[in-house]
Scaffold this active site. Sequence first.
Site, PDB file in Angstrom:
ATOM      1  N   THR A  63       0.845  -1.188   0.000  1.00 50.46           N
ATOM      2  CA  THR A  63       0.000   0.000   0.000  1.00 50.46           C
ATOM      3  C   THR A  63       0.886   1.245   0.000  1.00 50.46           C
ATOM      4  OG1 THR A  63      -1.950   1.000   1.015  1.00 50.46           O
ATOM      5  CG2 THR A  63      -0.394  -0.021   2.529  1.00 50.46           C
ATOM      6  N   LYS A  67       3.663   1.441  -3.861  1.00 50.85           N
ATOM      7  CA  LYS A  67       3.142   0.673  -5.008  1.00 50.85           C
ATOM      8  C   LYS A  67       4.000   0.839  -6.271  1.00 50.85           C
ATOM      9  CE  LYS A  67      -1.634   0.577  -3.440  1.00 50.85           C
ATOM     10  NZ  LYS A  67      -3.020   0.943  -3.676  1.00 50.85           N
ATOM     11  N   GLY A 129      -2.398   9.869  -7.641  1.00 54.43           N
ATOM     12  CA  GLY A 129      -1.421   9.081  -6.884  1.00 54.43           C
ATOM     13  C   GLY A 129      -1.503   7.606  -7.289  1.00 54.43           C
ATOM     14  N   ASN A 151      -6.396  16.680 -10.672  1.00 52.77           N
ATOM     15  CA  ASN A 151      -5.602  16.566  -9.440  1.00 52.77           C
ATOM     16  C   ASN A 151      -5.290  17.945  -8.887  1.00 52.77           C
ATOM     17  OD1 ASN A 151      -4.259  14.824  -7.566  1.00 52.77           O
ATOM     18  ND2 ASN A 151      -2.300  15.527  -8.402  1.00 52.77           N
ATOM     19  N   THR A 153      -2.471  18.991  -7.760  1.00 53.21           N
ATOM     20  CA  THR A 153      -1.267  19.389  -8.495  1.00 53.21           C
ATOM     21  C   THR A 153      -1.479  18.966  -9.944  1.00 53.21           C
ATOM     22  OG1 THR A 153      -0.035  18.858  -6.478  1.00 53.21           O
ATOM     23  CG2 THR A 153       1.271  19.198  -8.495  1.00 53.21           C
ATOM     24  N   SER A 155       0.095  19.165 -12.690  1.00 51.19           N
ATOM     25  CA  SER A 155       1.164  18.528 -13.472  1.00 51.19           C
ATOM     26  C   SER A 155       1.158  17.004 -13.296  1.00 51.19           C
ATOM     27  CB  SER A 155       2.525  19.103 -13.065  1.00 51.19           C
ATOM     28  OG  SER A 155       2.739  18.881 -11.697  1.00 51.19           O
ATOM     29  N   LYS A 156       0.745  16.536 -12.095  1.00 50.25           N
ATOM     30  CA  LYS A 156       0.731  15.081 -11.872  1.00 50.25           C
ATOM     31  C   LYS A 156      -0.391  14.421 -12.671  1.00 50.25           C
ATOM     32  CE  LYS A 156       2.753  15.031  -7.273  1.00 50.25           C
ATOM     33  NZ  LYS A 156       2.419  14.813  -5.868  1.00 50.25           N
TER      34      LYS A 156
HETATM   35  P1  NDP Z   1      -0.996   8.845  -2.772  1.00 52.65           P
HETATM   36  O1  NDP Z   1      -0.294   9.396  -1.603  1.00 52.65           O
HETATM   37  O2  NDP Z   1      -0.242   8.106  -3.827  1.00 52.65           O
HETATM   38  O3  NDP Z   1      -1.767  10.056  -3.546  1.00 52.65           O
HETATM   39  C1  NDP Z   1      -2.525  10.983  -2.830  1.00 52.65           C
HETATM   40  C2  NDP Z   1      -3.430  11.762  -3.774  1.00 52.65           C
HETATM   41  O4  NDP Z   1      -4.312  12.549  -2.963  1.00 52.65           O
HETATM   42  C3  NDP Z   1      -2.683  12.741  -4.687  1.00 52.65           C
HETATM   43  O5  NDP Z   1      -3.383  12.854  -5.905  1.00 52.65           O
HETATM   44  C4  NDP Z   1      -2.758  14.056  -3.875  1.00 52.65           C
HETATM   45  O6  NDP Z   1      -2.704  15.212  -4.671  1.00 52.65           O
HETATM   46  C5  NDP Z   1      -4.157  13.918  -3.304  1.00 52.65           C
HETATM   47  N1  NDP Z   1      -4.377  14.720  -2.099  1.00 52.65           N
HETATM   48  C6  NDP Z   1      -3.821  14.531  -0.861  1.00 52.65           C
HETATM   49  N2  NDP Z   1      -4.313  15.440   0.016  1.00 52.65           N
HETATM   50  C7  NDP Z   1      -5.179  16.224  -0.693  1.00 52.65           C
HETATM   51  C8  NDP Z   1      -5.996  17.314  -0.352  1.00 52.65           C
HETATM   52  N3  NDP Z   1      -6.034  17.817   0.892  1.00 52.65           N
HETATM   53  N4  NDP Z   1      -6.796  17.855  -1.307  1.00 52.65           N
HETATM   54  C9  NDP Z   1      -6.797  17.344  -2.551  1.00 52.65           C
HETATM   55  N5  NDP Z   1      -6.034  16.300  -2.955  1.00 52.65           N
HETATM   56  C10 NDP Z   1      -5.235  15.739  -2.028  1.00 52.65           C
HETATM   57  O7  NDP Z   1      -2.169   7.950  -2.173  1.00 52.65           O
HETATM   58  P2  NDP Z   1      -2.963   6.767  -2.912  1.00 52.65           P
HETATM   59  O8  NDP Z   1      -3.237   7.214  -4.300  1.00 52.65           O
HETATM   60  O9  NDP Z   1      -2.263   5.487  -2.719  1.00 52.65           O
HETATM   61  O10 NDP Z   1      -4.318   6.689  -2.057  1.00 52.65           O
HETATM   62  C11 NDP Z   1      -5.320   7.684  -2.175  1.00 52.65           C
HETATM   63  C12 NDP Z   1      -6.484   7.303  -1.266  1.00 52.65           C
HETATM   64  O11 NDP Z   1      -7.159   6.160  -1.768  1.00 52.65           O
HETATM   65  C13 NDP Z   1      -6.035   6.974   0.168  1.00 52.65           C
HETATM   66  O12 NDP Z   1      -6.926   7.605   1.071  1.00 52.65           O
HETATM   67  C14 NDP Z   1      -6.175   5.484   0.231  1.00 52.65           C
HETATM   68  O13 NDP Z   1      -6.494   5.041   1.535  1.00 52.65           O
HETATM   69  C15 NDP Z   1      -7.350   5.227  -0.725  1.00 52.65           C
HETATM   70  N6  NDP Z   1      -7.320   3.875  -1.282  1.00 52.65           N
HETATM   71  C16 NDP Z   1      -8.364   3.053  -1.028  1.00 52.65           C
HETATM   72  C17 NDP Z   1      -8.380   1.783  -1.536  1.00 52.65           C
HETATM   73  C18 NDP Z   1      -9.543   0.892  -1.255  1.00 52.65           C
HETATM   74  O14 NDP Z   1      -9.427  -0.303  -1.492  1.00 52.65           O
HETATM   75  N7  NDP Z   1     -10.647   1.411  -0.768  1.00 52.65           N
HETATM   76  C19 NDP Z   1      -7.278   1.252  -2.361  1.00 52.65           C
HETATM   77  C20 NDP Z   1      -6.243   2.213  -2.603  1.00 52.65           C
HETATM   78  C21 NDP Z   1      -6.262   3.464  -2.045  1.00 52.65           C
HETATM   79  P3  NDP Z   1      -1.291  15.972  -4.963  1.00 52.65           P
HETATM   80  O15 NDP Z   1      -0.670  15.222  -6.116  1.00 52.65           O
HETATM   81  O16 NDP Z   1      -1.695  17.351  -5.319  1.00 52.65           O
HETATM   82  O17 NDP Z   1      -0.475  15.882  -3.703  1.00 52.65           O
END
Ligand code: NDP
Length: 275
Positions: A63, A67, A129, A151, A153, A155-156
Amino acid sequence: MKARQFCVFGNPIKQSRSPWIHQQFANQLGINLEYQASLAPINGFEQTLKTFIANGGAGANVTAPFKEEAWRLSDHLSDIARDSGAVNTLSVNGDRLLGDNTDGYGLITDLYRHGATLKNANVLLLGAGGAARGVIPALIKEQLASLTIANRTASKAHDLKQHFSDFSIQSCGFDELTDTGYDLIINATSAGLAAQKPDVPATIINPNTFCYDMVYQAMPTGFMQWCQACGALQCTDGLGMLVGQAAKSFSIWFGQMPEIEPVIQQLRELLQTGK
Ligand code: NDP
């Protein structure tokens, strides 16, 4: 016979329900399994994984935030893992590490379970992400009308669109979201807990919009509450996705698919009783 050893690696990991879920699957199918949660240091995932394998580990879930690193460390990738660039399921096969990604399976089966329509749907995916990356190949297969990645950000989101350049995907920042015609909005950001929500305009939601939050908790998430207040058709959380992706991992390791529904019910009850 000694139980085969499995593990979920993440940082943080304390919150993980995976050991409990996999134990329920093992009980259902009469399988002897040992499944732990392991906190890997941010810069020490590879070493932690190697030690686990050297000590007889048979497979692992991965997780956030590992990943993408698990993808790089895999000797062989399933088609879906290769396309996504993220691995959440590792299987040890002799001296080879096989990488797969079951997040897309978990998401799609849960969307259908809740009655969502994917064919010809205009879909908005919030977040860029590991979770967003992992589900895109499975979403693309569903004959959507369109897929937009937005997103915080921007650019991502553009990088992710570039990664899937064989497909017609749009990408933008939250402040560039102007479309009102989304049939399905999936929150794959980590902003969903408590009263938080991603900072997106209310205009993305219309009375036919189905909203899905990958985050889950005992009460409706901040994102779900906001979608409801904006007049969405339906809102659901990611608990079913969590159990679904775990079931698919389990089937990769043991060749048997456990029943998902009773485990979802039990986990929902556990969450609601604060356990
Ligand atoms: P990552 O850390 O890889 O990515 C986080 C993402 O969330 C980025 O796009 C980031 O944007 C964005 N983000 C974080 N904080 C904020 C905010 N305050 N406002 C807006 N955007 C925000 O995490 P994951 O992609 O691995 O996981 C994302 C979520 O999905 C987690 O909560 C995880 O628990 C959940 N999840 C659930 C699963 C399930 O089976 N139910 C499976 C996988 C994940 P930026 O690029 O701008 O930082």
